[in-house]
Design a protein around this motif. Structure first.
Motif, short mmCIF file in Angstrom:
data_model
loop_
_atom_site.label_atom_id
_atom_site.label_comp_id
_atom_site.label_asym_id
_atom_site.label_seq_id
_atom_site.Cartn_x
_atom_site.Cartn_y
_atom_site.Cartn_z
N THR A 8 0.81 -1.22 0.00
CA THR A 8 0.00 0.00 0.00
C THR A 8 0.84 1.27 0.00
N ASN A 9 2.17 1.13 -0.03
CA ASN A 9 3.05 2.30 -0.12
C ASN A 9 2.83 3.01 -1.46
N PRO A 10 2.92 4.37 -1.49
CA PRO A 10 2.71 5.08 -2.76
C PRO A 10 3.60 4.59 -3.89
N VAL A 11 4.85 4.21 -3.57
CA VAL A 11 5.74 3.69 -4.61
C VAL A 11 5.17 2.40 -5.18
N SER A 12 4.75 1.51 -4.30
CA SER A 12 4.19 0.22 -4.75
C SER A 12 2.93 0.44 -5.57
N GLN A 13 2.09 1.35 -5.13
CA GLN A 13 0.82 1.56 -5.82
C GLN A 13 1.03 2.09 -7.23
N ILE A 14 2.06 2.93 -7.41
CA ILE A 14 2.37 3.41 -8.76
C ILE A 14 2.72 2.24 -9.67
N LEU A 15 3.35 1.20 -9.11
CA LEU A 15 3.81 0.05 -9.89
C LEU A 15 2.80 -1.09 -9.92
N ILE A 74 11.44 -4.27 -9.79
CA ILE A 74 11.00 -3.40 -10.87
C ILE A 74 11.83 -2.13 -10.86
N ASN A 75 12.43 -1.78 -12.00
CA ASN A 75 13.24 -0.57 -12.11
C ASN A 75 12.35 0.66 -12.15
N LEU A 76 12.73 1.66 -11.35
CA LEU A 76 11.97 2.92 -11.33
C LEU A 76 12.44 3.81 -12.48
N THR A 77 11.49 4.40 -13.20
CA THR A 77 11.82 5.34 -14.26
C THR A 77 12.01 6.73 -13.67
N ASP A 78 12.63 7.62 -14.43
CA ASP A 78 12.82 9.00 -13.98
C ASP A 78 11.47 9.68 -13.73
N GLU A 79 10.48 9.39 -14.58
CA GLU A 79 9.16 9.99 -14.41
C GLU A 79 8.51 9.53 -13.11
N GLN A 80 8.68 8.25 -12.78
CA GLN A 80 8.10 7.74 -11.53
C GLN A 80 8.79 8.35 -10.32
N LYS A 81 10.11 8.55 -10.43
CA LYS A 81 10.82 9.17 -9.32
C LYS A 81 10.35 10.61 -9.10
N VAL A 82 10.11 11.34 -10.19
CA VAL A 82 9.61 12.71 -10.08
C VAL A 82 8.25 12.72 -9.39
N ALA A 83 7.38 11.78 -9.76
CA ALA A 83 6.05 11.72 -9.16
C ALA A 83 6.14 11.37 -7.68
N ASP A 101 5.11 13.53 -4.19
CA ASP A 101 4.26 13.01 -3.10
C ASP A 101 4.97 13.03 -1.76
N GLY A 102 6.20 13.52 -1.73
CA GLY A 102 6.93 13.64 -0.48
C GLY A 102 7.65 12.39 -0.04
N VAL A 103 7.84 11.40 -0.92
CA VAL A 103 8.56 10.18 -0.56
C VAL A 103 10.04 10.50 -0.45
N PRO A 104 10.70 10.20 0.69
CA PRO A 104 12.10 10.59 0.87
C PRO A 104 13.07 9.65 0.17
N ASN A 105 14.28 10.17 -0.12
CA ASN A 105 15.42 9.38 -0.60
C ASN A 105 15.10 8.58 -1.86
#
Length: 877
Positions: A625-632, A677-686, A690-694
């Motif tokens: 349920t983490n925002p990073v996971s939900q994006i993926l 799953i590799n994070l894309t630059d666009e996903q990192k920006v998003a 959302d305030g996700v650190p590091n």
């Protein structure tokens, strides 16, 4: 004949029935009793006889022989378990149950601390573990790197149970969630503790691998004591130390640095082998007391603790991302200690010459000399080669503490509406704590100020159970009484994360310059990830067995379970057994089941170092349920659901006993760790928005998911035959398993390679053939173990995978009974030192050398360490 069993006491009530039926109330009324015919040996007298063992698994009614049982059950006596070189319970069981597979998992994070096991090709947490018929708590260790099949599995720590404490082990090879609840999709294993009130034994064992390493010393003992005039107290202990092993060659990159004169290169730089186990101590107690002619008090539990230490991947001093280089080793990662906005730029250290050849000794590079000498140009600049010129290899380990306590009362109701019914009331608590440590590593973001040893934190698993069960036979005019059982269960599960020391997770001043955060290899748990996560559930069940005729028996089970997280589930099971002739019977079952996601799987966060396309990267495991996971694609976890059926036959004639069973298990929405799953630059920006650190330090992300469905089918064949032979008594036994798993549905979240691992990592064919021989002063056995072809995988990297050839090993042991009390044993596992499949990079990928220093594929079903010999002295009193 009706029999009530209270420890070693029994009362008999006789009645004429067309076949003898024994009703038993042993360890608990909440689970069934099942008897099995087994062959036993009276050790130093050479006598032989058939005995009947009682199993507390599979039915809630009359105990029956294996031949009369509608479900397949294996019963392994405590003496049989002791006939093996190792002391790890998983290895002992693997030699007796062919459908059970266990891997050693070198370089596998926490999976090397508590090894997972696979029954019928399903993950470790799909097999329910019982102790004296009561649900065993889970381990706090989650197998983040579980070799595909066990990725994310969180099962109980079976290795804490010593064989010397056991009366027998009962393996129910059938889906049983409708009887026992979550986790019993593949089957149930029940460990039954000794209950003698007198006698005991003491043993010392010493063993070593043929390679000359892995020295193991075990001291163990058991004693039975009277507990007043009407009870027993049976106590057991085991103390063990085991040295690490290495089946490694020097990595070519480390060898090249050594040849170039770089100081401090270890040989081997990276170790593939079993971890070191120190001060492995366990204590088990089992107590029973007759309170009256119709009631009994019981209590049992354990305390166990051990330290485990293993190795990680080697960090190359020029290519390791976020420590030595962030461009694949073209230039050195150099820190500007004055900060990025100071106006001073550090020298660029090119690690390759004009022709593109790597310069192995960085001290020969002029730009690096400026940094190391703290010259005007290199002043206030830093590179990790200054303090770790040869790279480094972290050592990862943990302290594992396991405790449990169960107390209860059981008996027969002597008056009122339920007169003649058996009841069982019990409560239990279990706790498992894993305190991690990692040494010889760095928090790169702290630069030269980093410590080298870290305490990344703890996981704690705490479980509480309360059970109320009742069972009674009713006369409905059938062949004999219809047994009706019912019960209630309440369960609470808490998973706690305790933060590590600050240096293990802090983002230091060099974070913005591309240096990695936290202790490299296993960053500590942050305070934001710490906390307690609790879930409660309750269940109600009813279980009926109806003997329609002397030849035809059917059983019916229904269980309702409600969880405060995802809701409720209802499951059923139907069993049947029909006696065709005196020698031949047919049996079968059909059931539904479920496995609830663990609280840990739903809430845990962790960072692992793993290989991606042959390069070490940091991968974050996040809650679904983490925002990073939900994006993926992550969503809240739901329970797995299963449908299974078995049918088989049992043949008994004289001294020959033969069973064959086919099984089919369909599991939907299986819970597992997703692919990395590799994070894309666009996903990192998003994510930053959302305030996700590091976010910049995360290369890959995984999470737990219900993403795929599987069908597992197979055949179990078990045979035993006994006879007089060679002036003594011989028992011949065979056990064969064919198992095939097919992934029916999956998405990119799971990935093609993981599907291959699920379908091909385990051998489809396993068999053991054992000849046991008993004389007056000697006994011994020879066992042949067959392993079919399997997928050889190295460093969890698909480019290394091949199909390994079938293979076999031999085990042998001989015991001399010097006196009635003293015996000496010598034996060996894999006595001919059969090598596992060697790495074949030419065949797999065309890579001409061994980049990672291994010699064998880690998926070898019989391990990578080779032959192991041992000697043992036992004193019995």
């Amino acid at each position: 004949m009706t029999t009530l069993i209270w420890g070693n006491r029994m009362k008999l009530k006789l009645s004429n029935v067309s076949r003898a039926i024994t009703y038993a109330l042993a360890s608990t009324a909440s689970v069934g009793l099942l008897s099995a015919t087994a062959y036993a040996e009276e050790s130093n007298e050479g006598a032989k006889k058939n005995i009947e063992k009682i199993a507390v698994v599979g039915s809630r009614a009359a105990p029956r022989s294996v031949g009369d049982s509608p479900v397949p059950v294996d019963i392994i006596g405590g003496d049989e378990l002791s006939k093996a070189g190792g002391d790890d319970m998983l290895e002992l069981l693997k030699g007796s149950v062919p459908s059970l597979n266990v891997h050693q998992n070198p370089i596998s994070d926490a999976a090397s601390l508590v090894r997972p096991a696979n029954l019928r090709g399903l993950p470790a947490d799909s097999t329910l573990i019982l102790l004296n018929g009561k649900r065993r708590h889970r381990s706090s260790v989650i197998a983040f790197l579980g070799g595909g099949i066990n990725d994310g599995a969180q099962g109980p720590d079976i290795s804490v149970i010593p064989s010397i404490a056991l009366k027998q082990v009962e393996v129910l090879r059938d889906g049983a969630a409708a009887q026992y609840g979550s986790d019993a999709i593949a089957g149930v294993i029940n460990f039954v503790l000794k209950d003698a009130s007198e006698g005991g034994s003491f043993a010392v064992k010493q063993g070593q691998y043929f390679e000359g390493d892995g020295d193991t010393t075990t001291i163990e003992g058991n004693v039975g004591l009277p507990f007043s005039d009407d009870g027993f107290a049976n106590l057991s202990f085991q103390y063990k130390n085991s040295d690490a092993t290495s089946r490694s060659v020097q990595r070519p990159d480390a060898a090249a640095y050594d040849a170039a004169g770089v100081p401090g290169v270890r040989n081997p730089a990276q170790v593939w082998g079993a971890p070191e186990i120190k001060d492995d101590f366990t204590l088990f107690g089992n107590v029973g007391l007759e309170l009256s002619n119709s009631s009994e008090f019981y209590m049992f539990g354990n305390y166990s603790e051990r330290d485990v230490k293993g190795g990680f991947y080697y960090r190359n001093p020029q290519t390791r991302p976020q420590v030595y280089s962030n461009d694949g080793g073209d230039t050195l990662l150099v820190a500007d200690l004055d900060g990025l906005d100071s106006g001073i730029s550090c020298p660029t250290v090119n690690l390759k010459d004009a022709d593109g050849n790597r310069i192995l000794d960085v001290t020969q590079i002029a730009a690096y000399q400026q940094i190391a000498s703290n010259s005007d140009i290199g002043q206030n600049c830093f590179a990790f080669n200054e303090i770790l010129p040869a790279g480094f290899t972290p050592f990862f380990g943990g302290n594992i503490t396991d405790t449990s306590f169960t107390v209860g009362t059981k008996g027969e109701i002597e008056s009122g509406t339920f007169e003649g019914a058996y009841y069982d009331l019990s409560g239990s608590v279990g706790r498992n704590e894993s305190r991690y440590f990692i040494t010889n590593t760095v928090n790169a973001s702290l630069g030269a100020e980093t410590p080298m040893d870290f305490s990344p934190g703890k996981y704690i698993q705490l479980e509480k159970n309360f059970n109320a069960d009742i069972s009674k036979g009713y006369d409905f005019g059938l062949a004999y009484d219809v047994n009706v059982a019912a019960g209630l269960e309440w369960h609470e599960e808490t998973f706690e994360v305790i933060a590590g020391d600050e240096a293990s997770f802090i983002a230091g001043p060099l974070t913005q310059q591309g240096f990695g955060i936290g202790s490299n290899g296993f960053p500590g748990f942050k305070p934001s990830a710490a906390g307690e996560f609790t879930r409660r559930n309750y269940a109600a069940y009813v279980d009926i067995e109806t003997p329609f005729t002397d030849e035809f028996l059917m059983g019916w089970a229904l269980r309702y379970e409600d969880y405060d997280s995802f809701g409720s589930t209802t499951n059923y099971k139907v069993t049947g057994q029909y006696q065709l002739t005196d020698d031949l019977s047919l049996r079968g079952s059909m059931s539904t089941g479920f496995r609830a996601p663990t609280v840990g799987q739903a809430n845990v966060s962790n960072v692992q170092t793993n290989l991606s396309s042959g390069v070490l990267v940091d991968s974050a495991l996040l809650p679904p349920t983490n925002p990073v996971s939900q994006i993926l694609g992550g969503t809240e976890l739901q329970p797995e659901e299963s449908e299974s059926y078995t049918f088989g036959a049992v043949y008994q004639s004289g001294d020959l006993f033969l069973t064959i069973d086919y099984y089919n298990i369909k599991v939907e929405d299986r819970i597992s760790q997703s692919d990395k799953i590799n994070l894309t630059d666009e996903q990192k920006v998003a994510l930053k928005a959302d305030g996700v650190p590091n976010v910049d330090s995360i290369a890959q992300v995984s999470f737990f998911t219900n993403d795929f469905d599987t069908t597992t089918q197979g055949v179990d064949l078990v045979a035993n035959y006994s006879m007089d032979l060679l002036g003594g008594y011989a028992t011949f036994s065979m056990a064969y398993n064919w198992n095939e798993t097919t992934v029916d549905k999956f998405s990119a979240i799971t990935g093609d390679f993981k599907v291959k691992r699920l379908e091909e990592d385990l051998p489809q064919h396993r068999a053991t053939y054992t000849w046991s021989q008993q004389w007056e002063d000697f006994s011994g056995f020879i066992r042949y173990n067959y392993f079919g072809e399997y997928q050889g995988v190295h460093v969890d990297y698909d480019a290394t995978a091949i199909m390994a050839d079938p293979s076999f090993t031999f085990d042998a042991e001989v015991t001399y009974y010097a006196t009635e009390s003293l015996s000496f044993t010598a034996g060996a596992n894999n006595i001919f030192d059969q090598e596992p499949e060697k790495l074949d990079f030419e065949r797999a990928t065309g890579i001409p050398n061994n980049n990672w220093g291994g010699k064998y594929y880690e998926t070898s079903p019989y391990g990578i360490n080779g032959g192991f010999y041992y000697v043992k002295a036992t004193y019995t009193f």
